[in-house]
Motif scaffolding. Structure first.
Motif, PDB file in Angstrom:
ATOM      1  N   SER A   1      -8.163  -4.785  -1.345  1.00 25.01           N
ATOM      2  CA  SER A   1      -8.845  -3.477  -1.302  1.00 25.01           C
ATOM      3  C   SER A   1     -10.358  -3.655  -1.287  1.00 25.01           C
ATOM      4  O   SER A   1     -11.104  -2.682  -1.352  1.00 25.01           O
ATOM      5  CB  SER A   1      -8.428  -2.603  -2.490  1.00 25.01           C
ATOM      6  OG  SER A   1      -8.880  -3.178  -3.677  1.00 25.01           O
TER       7      SER A   1
ATOM      8  N   ASN B   1       0.848  -1.181   0.000  1.00 26.69           N
ATOM      9  CA  ASN B   1       0.000   0.000   0.000  1.00 26.69           C
ATOM     10  C   ASN B   1       0.890   1.240   0.000  1.00 26.69           C
ATOM     11  O   ASN B   1       1.615   1.498   0.949  1.00 26.69           O
ATOM     12  CB  ASN B   1      -0.923  -0.021   1.225  1.00 26.69           C
ATOM     13  CG  ASN B   1      -1.930   1.097   1.187  1.00 26.69           C
ATOM     14  OD1 ASN B   1      -1.606   2.227   1.505  1.00 26.69           O
ATOM     15  ND2 ASN B   1      -3.145   0.800   0.786  1.00 26.69           N
TER      16      ASN B   1
ATOM     17  N   SER C   1      -8.277  -0.689  -8.174  1.00 29.94           N
ATOM     18  CA  SER C   1      -6.919  -0.833  -7.625  1.00 29.94           C
ATOM     19  C   SER C   1      -6.017  -1.726  -8.467  1.00 29.94           C
ATOM     20  O   SER C   1      -4.831  -1.820  -8.172  1.00 29.94           O
ATOM     21  CB  SER C   1      -6.991  -1.385  -6.201  1.00 29.94           C
ATOM     22  OG  SER C   1      -7.299  -2.753  -6.279  1.00 29.94           O
TER      23      SER C   1
ATOM     24  N   CYS D   1      -3.609  -7.067  -4.997  1.00 32.46           N
ATOM     25  CA  CYS D   1      -3.999  -5.664  -4.760  1.00 32.46           C
ATOM     26  C   CYS D   1      -5.523  -5.543  -4.730  1.00 32.46           C
ATOM     27  O   CYS D   1      -6.085  -4.788  -3.928  1.00 32.46           O
ATOM     28  CB  CYS D   1      -3.462  -4.763  -5.873  1.00 32.46           C
ATOM     29  SG  CYS D   1      -1.711  -4.455  -5.742  1.00 32.46           S
TER      30      CYS D   1
ATOM     31  N   VAL E   1      -2.896   3.591  -1.546  1.00 34.71           N
ATOM     32  CA  VAL E   1      -3.457   2.766  -2.630  1.00 34.71           C
ATOM     33  C   VAL E   1      -2.646   1.478  -2.757  1.00 34.71           C
ATOM     34  O   VAL E   1      -1.410   1.516  -2.743  1.00 34.71           O
ATOM     35  CB  VAL E   1      -3.401   3.543  -3.974  1.00 34.71           C
ATOM     36  CG1 VAL E   1      -3.901   2.696  -5.125  1.00 34.71           C
ATOM     37  CG2 VAL E   1      -4.195   4.835  -3.879  1.00 34.71           C
TER      38      VAL E   1
ATOM     39  N   THR F   1      -0.789  -1.212  -4.675  1.00 41.27           N
ATOM     40  CA  THR F   1      -0.166  -1.143  -6.001  1.00 41.27           C
ATOM     41  C   THR F   1       1.113  -1.972  -6.018  1.00 41.27           C
ATOM     42  O   THR F   1       1.543  -2.504  -4.989  1.00 41.27           O
ATOM     43  CB  THR F   1       0.122   0.335  -6.380  1.00 41.27           C
ATOM     44  OG1 THR F   1       0.488   0.392  -7.752  1.00 41.27           O
ATOM     45  CG2 THR F   1       1.226   0.953  -5.534  1.00 41.27           C
TER      46      THR F   1
END
Ligand code: SF4
Ligand code: SF4
Ligand code: FES
Length: 258
Positions: A180, A91, A237, A176, A95, A97
């Motif tokens: 999320s 993160n 995401s 990811c 976000v 990624t």
């Protein structure tokens, strides 16, 4: 109003501050989550002053620089450094990624780096993905054919059928999306989550596979599949630009019409 407090030993504390020693004018402050299971200590946020004048463009370059030049104990996963293996997912700046794909030039102010959310932490930025891998195994992500003769020869696929796998085969299982997804946060043991459901769909629509019905039956479960409430965090995401939410709604549609 009800207030929830973290247990005392889970509170994230202020950690060490590693001041720049180069005198560079191009310094970025990088705040990183640290936790070491071998020490009986709370997690903490360490801050590193990093000389960007001598650093590659990606967030992974920053982590490598810190590990090589400032604190060798910093722990994170990485392998390919080209967005292919999925191991450097974390993160960054709020976000989820791939740190090897994310440019630090896009981030204004300090850079905040945490492990993927809502998973157990193994150490520092390394999150525990064993449940996700077990779920991946449960959908049997390999070609299943009944005809014995096809086990020895190549199975041809038309260009049209091959095209149906576009937007699916590119998934690198970085997690990811699943980490999320609010539904996966709260029901991660039972709900398969977007990464695994996208993979399930990839095998279900492969024209060469002969167990489509059995595969659909396996995931047709209110917890495994129908915990998806189309919140779309997953699609937003995905660092590979894939659309797991669409794959999930295609699965629901197939089940409704089969
Ligand atoms: S669309 Fe479904 S899988 Fe994606 S984040 Fe929302 S609930 Fe999770
Ligand atoms: S769909 Fe995207 S975010 Fe999810 S596991 Fe695959 S590559 Fe990662
Ligand atoms: S290191 Fe392989 S995807 Fe980032």
């Amino acid at each position: 109003m009800v207030q929830f407090n973290l247990p005392e030993n889970s509170k994230v504390l202020k950690g060490n501050y590693f001041k720049d020693t180069t005198g560079s004018k191009n310094i970025k402050k990088v705040n990183i989550y640290r936790w070491n299971p071998d020490k009986n200590e709370n997690p903490k946020i360490d801050t590193f002053e990093v000389d960007l004048a001598k650093c590659g463009n990606k967030v992974l370059d920053i982590l490598n620089k810190i590990k090589n030049e400032i604190d060798p104990s910093l722990t994170y996963r990485r392998s390919c450094a080209h967005g292919v293996c999925g191991s450097c997912a974390m993160n960054v700046d709020g976000v989820n990624t791939l740190s090897c794909m994310k440019s630090h030039k896009d981030i204004n102010g300090d850079i905040n780096i945490y492990p993927l959310p809502h998973l157990k932490v193994i150490k520092d930025l390394v999150a525990d993905l064993s449940t996700l891998y077990r779920q991946y195994e449960s959908i049997e992500p390999w070609l299943k054919i009944k005809e014995q003769k096809y086990k020895a020869i190549e199975i041809n696929q038309s260009k049209e059928n091959r095209k149906k796998l576009d937007g699916l085969y590119e998934c690198i299982m970085c997690a990811c999306c699943s980490t999320s997804c609010p539904s996966y946060w709260w029901n991660g043991e039972k709900y398969l989550g977007p990464a695994v459901l996208l993979q399930a769909y990839r095998w279900i629509i492969d024209s060469r596979d002969e167990e489509r019905k059995e595969r659909l039956k396996t995931i047709a479960d209110k917890l495994k599949l129908y915990r998806c409430h189309t919140i779309m965090n997953c699609t937003n995401s995905c660092p590979k630009g894939l659309n797991p939410a669409k794959a999930i709604s295609s699965l629901k549609k197939m089940l409704a019409t089969n």
